[in-house]
Design an enzyme around this catalytic site. Structure first.
Site, PDB file in Angstrom:
ATOM      1  N   HIS A  17       0.839  -1.204   0.000  1.00  0.00           N
ATOM      2  CA  HIS A  17       0.000   0.000   0.000  1.00  0.00           C
ATOM      3  C   HIS A  17       0.874   1.253   0.000  1.00  0.00           C
ATOM      4  O   HIS A  17       0.610   2.203  -0.747  1.00  0.00           O
ATOM      5  CB  HIS A  17      -0.900   0.058   1.244  1.00  0.00           C
ATOM      6  CG  HIS A  17      -1.920  -1.013   1.333  1.00  0.00           C
ATOM      7  ND1 HIS A  17      -2.063  -1.791   2.466  1.00  0.00           N
ATOM      8  CD2 HIS A  17      -2.869  -1.444   0.463  1.00  0.00           C
ATOM      9  CE1 HIS A  17      -3.063  -2.643   2.280  1.00  0.00           C
ATOM     10  NE2 HIS A  17      -3.560  -2.462   1.075  1.00  0.00           N
ATOM     11  N   LYS A  41     -15.349  -7.918   5.475  1.00  0.00           N
ATOM     12  CA  LYS A  41     -14.213  -8.140   6.374  1.00  0.00           C
ATOM     13  C   LYS A  41     -14.550  -7.705   7.789  1.00  0.00           C
ATOM     14  O   LYS A  41     -15.341  -6.792   7.996  1.00  0.00           O
ATOM     15  CB  LYS A  41     -12.991  -7.339   5.887  1.00  0.00           C
ATOM     16  CG  LYS A  41     -12.455  -7.770   4.538  1.00  0.00           C
ATOM     17  CD  LYS A  41     -11.235  -6.940   4.158  1.00  0.00           C
ATOM     18  CE  LYS A  41     -10.675  -7.357   2.808  1.00  0.00           C
ATOM     19  NZ  LYS A  41      -9.497  -6.551   2.440  1.00  0.00           N
ATOM     20  N   ARG A  90      -2.328  -6.702  -8.011  1.00  0.00           N
ATOM     21  CA  ARG A  90      -1.166  -7.565  -7.782  1.00  0.00           C
ATOM     22  C   ARG A  90      -1.058  -8.674  -8.811  1.00  0.00           C
ATOM     23  O   ARG A  90       0.031  -9.162  -9.084  1.00  0.00           O
ATOM     24  CB  ARG A  90      -1.253  -8.205  -6.388  1.00  0.00           C
ATOM     25  CG  ARG A  90      -1.131  -7.223  -5.255  1.00  0.00           C
ATOM     26  CD  ARG A  90      -1.397  -7.898  -3.948  1.00  0.00           C
ATOM     27  NE  ARG A  90      -2.821  -8.295  -3.917  1.00  0.00           N
ATOM     28  CZ  ARG A  90      -3.471  -8.668  -2.851  1.00  0.00           C
ATOM     29  NH1 ARG A  90      -2.849  -8.779  -1.703  1.00  0.00           N
ATOM     30  NH2 ARG A  90      -4.744  -8.990  -2.910  1.00  0.00           N
ATOM     31  N   SER A 128      -3.144  -7.809   3.509  1.00  0.00           N
ATOM     32  CA  SER A 128      -3.402  -7.551   4.927  1.00  0.00           C
ATOM     33  C   SER A 128      -3.841  -8.813   5.650  1.00  0.00           C
ATOM     34  O   SER A 128      -3.412  -9.079   6.775  1.00  0.00           O
ATOM     35  CB  SER A 128      -4.460  -6.454   5.068  1.00  0.00           C
ATOM     36  OG  SER A 128      -3.992  -5.242   4.535  1.00  0.00           O
TER      37      SER A 128
END
Length: 160
Positions: A17, A41, A90, A128
């Site tokens: 990030h 989440k 990614r 994360s």
């Protein structure tokens, strides 16, 4: 003057990030990083804690600011009068998902343009969720997150 918005859950912020924020800050005149709510989440840190960790990690960037949002990213985009939405990718799975999100955002507000920035290959494996799992299992995340984040993660997860 181009204002970009980069939204994410950042729970916690990773060096991937950080890299993306630094790169976007070089491209755009102003970058607003938005800690957003992801209903899929369960966050470890409160939105304000995430803003604080981001601010510590990025304090040297004068054209970057941080805020929170509880609603749709497109609503925040319009409220902040942004020109561009920045998203990091990614891998192919990220690109597929982010393309769907970009198309939905444009459906919701046709003025929303999304720019994809590919992740630096050295951060492709970081997420994360994976970082939190490694800490829970007693592994080292040194070098994968800013130092302040590493300390907060270890403190928060030491008893889990």
């Amino acid at each position: 003057m181009t204002k970009a918005l980069y939204a994410g859950s950042f729970d916690p912020v990773t060096n991937g990030h950080v890299d993306l924020i630094r790169r976007a800050a070089r491209i755009f005149d102003e970058l607003v990083v938005v800690v957003a709510i992801n209903t899929n989440k369960q966050p470890l840190f409160s939105p304000q804690e995430r803003v604080n960790l981001l601010t510590m990690a990025m304090q040297d960037l004068e054209n970057v600011s941080f805020t929170t949002s509880k609603g749709l990213t497109v609503d925040t985009f319009k409220e902040l009068n942004a020109d561009v939405l920045v998203r990091g990718v990614r891998n192919a799975a990220d690109l597929d998902f982010e393309t769907q999100v970009a198309q939905m955002n444009q459906f919701l507000a046709e003025q929303v343009e999304t720019v994809f920035l590919p992740a630096d290959p050295k951060w492709n494996f970081t997420s994360s969720s994976l970082i939190k799992e490694v800490v829970k299992m007693g592994g080292s995340i040194h070098g994968l997150v800013p130092e302040a984040v590493e300390l907060q993660l270890k403190s928060r997860l030491k008893n889990k």
